[in-house]
Design a protein around this motif. Structure first.
Motif, PDB file in Angstrom:
ATOM      1  N   ARG A   1       0.826  -1.175   0.079  1.00  0.00           N
ATOM      2  CA  ARG A   1      -0.065  -0.108  -0.116  1.00  0.00           C
ATOM      3  C   ARG A   1       0.871   1.217  -0.017  1.00  0.00           C
ATOM      4  N   LYS A   2       0.238   2.307  -0.314  1.00  0.00           N
ATOM      5  CA  LYS A   2       0.776   3.666  -0.328  1.00  0.00           C
ATOM      6  C   LYS A   2       0.607   4.424   1.112  1.00  0.00           C
ATOM      7  N   LEU A   3       1.446   4.483   1.911  1.00  0.00           N
ATOM      8  CA  LEU A   3       1.099   4.890   3.270  1.00  0.00           C
ATOM      9  C   LEU A   3       1.257   6.625   3.442  1.00  0.00           C
ATOM     10  N   LYS A   4       0.584   7.043   4.383  1.00  0.00           N
ATOM     11  CA  LYS A   4       0.111   8.473   4.598  1.00  0.00           C
ATOM     12  C   LYS A   4       0.866   8.817   5.835  1.00  0.00           C
ATOM     13  N   SER A   5       0.731   8.024   6.891  1.00  0.00           N
ATOM     14  CA  SER A   5       1.160   8.341   8.206  1.00  0.00           C
ATOM     15  C   SER A   5       0.759   7.225   9.272  1.00  0.00           C
ATOM     16  N   ALA A   6       1.277   7.437  10.301  1.00  0.00           N
ATOM     17  CA  ALA A   6       1.144   6.133  11.432  1.00  0.00           C
ATOM     18  C   ALA A   6       0.945   6.879  12.760  1.00  0.00           C
ATOM     19  N   SER A   7       0.445   6.149  13.672  1.00  0.00           N
ATOM     20  CA  SER A   7       0.075   6.746  15.086  1.00  0.00           C
ATOM     21  C   SER A   7       0.177   5.416  15.891  1.00  0.00           C
ATOM     22  N   VAL A   8       0.753   5.916  17.156  1.00  0.00           N
ATOM     23  CA  VAL A   8       0.719   4.745  18.234  1.00  0.00           C
ATOM     24  C   VAL A   8       0.146   5.469  19.515  1.00  0.00           C
ATOM     25  N   ALA A   9      -0.882   4.720  20.277  1.00  0.00           N
ATOM     26  CA  ALA A   9      -1.225   4.920  21.391  1.00  0.00           C
ATOM     27  C   ALA A   9      -1.237   3.578  22.168  1.00  0.00           C
TER      28      ALA A   9
ATOM     29  N   PRO B   1      -9.997  -0.096  30.970  1.00  0.00           N
ATOM     30  CA  PRO B   1      -9.345  -0.601  29.885  1.00  0.00           C
ATOM     31  C   PRO B   1      -8.173  -0.141  29.348  1.00  0.00           C
ATOM     32  N   GLN B   2      -7.388  -0.952  28.842  1.00  0.00           N
ATOM     33  CA  GLN B   2      -6.143  -0.634  28.630  1.00  0.00           C
ATOM     34  C   GLN B   2      -5.952  -0.487  27.093  1.00  0.00           C
ATOM     35  N   THR B   3      -5.119   0.364  26.307  1.00  0.00           N
ATOM     36  CA  THR B   3      -4.887   0.766  25.076  1.00  0.00           C
ATOM     37  C   THR B   3      -3.673   0.370  24.373  1.00  0.00           C
ATOM     38  N   TRP B   4      -3.523  -0.346  23.396  1.00  0.00           N
ATOM     39  CA  TRP B   4      -2.541  -0.878  22.862  1.00  0.00           C
ATOM     40  C   TRP B   4      -2.744  -0.851  21.456  1.00  0.00           C
ATOM     41  N   ASP B   5      -2.605   0.131  20.835  1.00  0.00           N
ATOM     42  CA  ASP B   5      -3.143   0.428  19.279  1.00  0.00           C
ATOM     43  C   ASP B   5      -2.011   1.072  18.392  1.00  0.00           C
ATOM     44  N   ILE B   6      -2.089   0.670  17.279  1.00  0.00           N
ATOM     45  CA  ILE B   6      -1.268   1.218  16.171  1.00  0.00           C
ATOM     46  C   ILE B   6      -2.042   1.251  15.045  1.00  0.00           C
ATOM     47  N   ARG B   7      -2.314   2.674  14.405  1.00  0.00           N
ATOM     48  CA  ARG B   7      -2.870   3.011  13.250  1.00  0.00           C
ATOM     49  C   ARG B   7      -1.942   3.339  12.104  1.00  0.00           C
ATOM     50  N   VAL B   8      -2.200   2.747  11.019  1.00  0.00           N
ATOM     51  CA  VAL B   8      -1.294   3.378   9.902  1.00  0.00           C
ATOM     52  C   VAL B   8      -2.475   3.702   8.768  1.00  0.00           C
ATOM     53  N   GLU B   9      -2.316   5.059   8.457  1.00  0.00           N
ATOM     54  CA  GLU B   9      -3.430   5.514   7.357  1.00  0.00           C
ATOM     55  C   GLU B   9      -2.653   5.278   6.071  1.00  0.00           C
ATOM     56  N   THR B  10      -3.215   4.779   5.008  1.00  0.00           N
ATOM     57  CA  THR B  10      -3.012   4.410   3.656  1.00  0.00           C
ATOM     58  C   THR B  10      -3.874   5.231   2.797  1.00  0.00           C
ATOM     59  N   GLU B  11      -3.374   5.146   1.438  1.00  0.00           N
ATOM     60  CA  GLU B  11      -4.378   5.789   0.500  1.00  0.00           C
ATOM     61  C   GLU B  11      -5.540   4.908   0.288  1.00  0.00           C
ATOM     62  N   GLU B  12      -5.525   3.576   0.464  1.00  0.00           N
ATOM     63  CA  GLU B  12      -6.478   2.620   0.245  1.00  0.00           C
ATOM     64  C   GLU B  12      -7.357   2.517   1.338  1.00  0.00           C
TER      65      GLU B  12
ATOM     66  N   SER C   1      -2.666  -8.245  18.440  1.00  0.00           N
ATOM     67  CA  SER C   1      -3.500  -9.627  18.337  1.00  0.00           C
ATOM     68  C   SER C   1      -4.686  -9.415  17.500  1.00  0.00           C
ATOM     69  N   ARG C   2      -5.089  -8.257  17.262  1.00  0.00           N
ATOM     70  CA  ARG C   2      -6.406  -8.073  16.246  1.00  0.00           C
ATOM     71  C   ARG C   2      -5.827  -7.157  15.138  1.00  0.00           C
ATOM     72  N   LEU C   3      -6.114  -7.334  14.006  1.00  0.00           N
ATOM     73  CA  LEU C   3      -6.006  -6.751  12.801  1.00  0.00           C
ATOM     74  C   LEU C   3      -7.191  -6.052  12.118  1.00  0.00           C
ATOM     75  N   ILE C   4      -7.422  -4.827  11.841  1.00  0.00           N
ATOM     76  CA  ILE C   4      -8.700  -4.157  11.188  1.00  0.00           C
ATOM     77  C   ILE C   4      -8.026  -3.687  10.193  1.00  0.00           C
ATOM     78  N   VAL C   5      -8.735  -3.958   8.869  1.00  0.00           N
ATOM     79  CA  VAL C   5      -8.484  -3.545   7.501  1.00  0.00           C
ATOM     80  C   VAL C   5      -9.546  -2.765   7.011  1.00  0.00           C
ATOM     81  N   ASP C   6      -9.456  -1.437   6.690  1.00  0.00           N
ATOM     82  CA  ASP C   6     -10.446  -0.829   5.929  1.00  0.00           C
ATOM     83  C   ASP C   6     -11.774  -0.906   6.979  1.00  0.00           C
ATOM     84  N   GLY C   7     -11.665  -1.000   8.241  1.00  0.00           N
ATOM     85  CA  GLY C   7     -12.749  -0.818   9.074  1.00  0.00           C
ATOM     86  C   GLY C   7     -13.231  -2.254   9.405  1.00  0.00           C
ATOM     87  N   GLU C   8     -12.911  -3.280   8.661  1.00  0.00           N
ATOM     88  CA  GLU C   8     -13.186  -4.681   8.920  1.00  0.00           C
ATOM     89  C   GLU C   8     -12.049  -5.577   9.535  1.00  0.00           C
ATOM     90  N   ALA C   9     -12.706  -6.478  10.850  1.00  0.00           N
ATOM     91  CA  ALA C   9     -11.897  -7.114  11.387  1.00  0.00           C
ATOM     92  C   ALA C   9     -11.357  -8.296  10.754  1.00  0.00           C
TER      93      ALA C   9
END
Length: 308
Positions: free
Chosen positions: A135-143, A227-238, A248-256
């Protein structure tokens, strides 16, 4: 090759919560001995420390170090000089110079050295890596926010120099990001929030930039309750690619896509057996490099005293 005869040094919370069960569930390795100042384990040889273990004559092929990073260099060095393969709990050491010295020593002895990053073994990490490469990446954020009182009760060492403070969990996030991002990245800004009575940070805000200039931000905090937060979000053009629950959980384009139970440490011991059988090492220290950079560039922000 027969089963790897393993000795564990440090029989604290992480060893009991993760290592013992993972060893038992892994083919090709068996727990033979433990070394601990304050604990013993039935059914195996027990020693006070690694020096007593190595001098005992008990036949061991490898050592897994589950002790705090401060002082671990001497333990790992002793094990390697005694001809043992070594597995390092994360972080692999208290300084960069010591881990690179261990890498050089293990190589000179023809022994396997494994710098482990258990979060890389989470179910969603490798699928996320493969997807982001396309994919073509735009940014990434970690919480990465959790409650230190829950996960590290009474562990004073973690607040001392070399204990890393909030980077003890934060380095888990960095181990994932360094694995899944197609490009290398470097730190550009670091704010470290440090309690007035502690030597290590309780929170950190970091900014990175990839080789092509894409932004990455990371927010670590040890004061989150509930609740604890362990999230990584990568924004892509797609569309977004999100890892939650520590990877342990992967969500792609809003779908688990992937939701799986914790197998991280079983994956680590499986990989260790493979490394030893092939006579190879895995010494990717890049997550620790980023932590060291955070301290080097860190702007100290003092906050109220922290009491456990």
């Amino acid at each position: 090759m027969g089963k790897i005869r393993l000795g564990i040094v440090g029989l604290g919370k992480i060893a009991r919560d993760q290592h013992l069960g993972a060893i038992e569930a892994t083919d090709g390795i068996e727990l033979t001995a433990v070394a601990s100042r304050n604990a013993k384990l039935e059914g195996v040889h027990c020693f006070h420390d690694i020096d007593e273990m190595l001098a005992s004559g008990v036949e061991l092929d490898a050592i897994s170090l589950c002790t705090p990073p401060q002082g671990r260099f001497a333990q790992a060095k002793a094990a390697i000089e005694a001809g043992k393969h070594v597995m390092l709990e994360k972080p692999p050491g208290a300084t960069l110079s010591e881990v690179f010295a261990l890498e050089k020593l293990a190589k000179s002895k023809g022994l396997s050295l494994f710098a482990t990053w258990h979060s890389r073994g989470a179910a969603g990490v490798e699928p996320a890596r493969a997807l982001l490469a396309k994919r073509k990446l735009k940014s990434a954020s970690v919480a990465w926010k959790e409650d230190v009182r829950h996960w590290h009760p009474g562990q004073a060492w973690i607040w001392e120099p070399g204990g890393l403070g909030v980077f003890d969990p934060g380095i888990n996030a960095l181990s994932i990001v360094t694995r899944i991002m197609p490009e290398t990245f470097h730190l550009t800004h670091s704010d470290l929030t440090i309690p007035s009575n502690r030597a290590a940070p309780i929170a950190a805000n970091l900014t990175f930039e990839t080789a092509s200039g894409l932004p990455i931000t990371a927010e670590f905090d040890w004061r989150q309750t509930g609740p604890q937060t362990w999230d990584i979000r990568v924004e892509t053009e797609e569309g977004p690619v999100v890892l939650t629950h520590g990877g342990s959980r992967l969500i792609v384009d809003g779908e688990a896509q992937i939701v799986e139970e914790d197998r991280e440490y079983r994956n680590l011991y499986r990989d260790f057996v493979t490394l030893v059988s092939k006579g190879e090492s895995d010494t990717d220290f890049s997550p620790l490099v980023h932590v060291a950079d955070a301290f080097m560039l860190g702007r100290r922000i003092e906050t109220e005293a922290f009491e456990d």
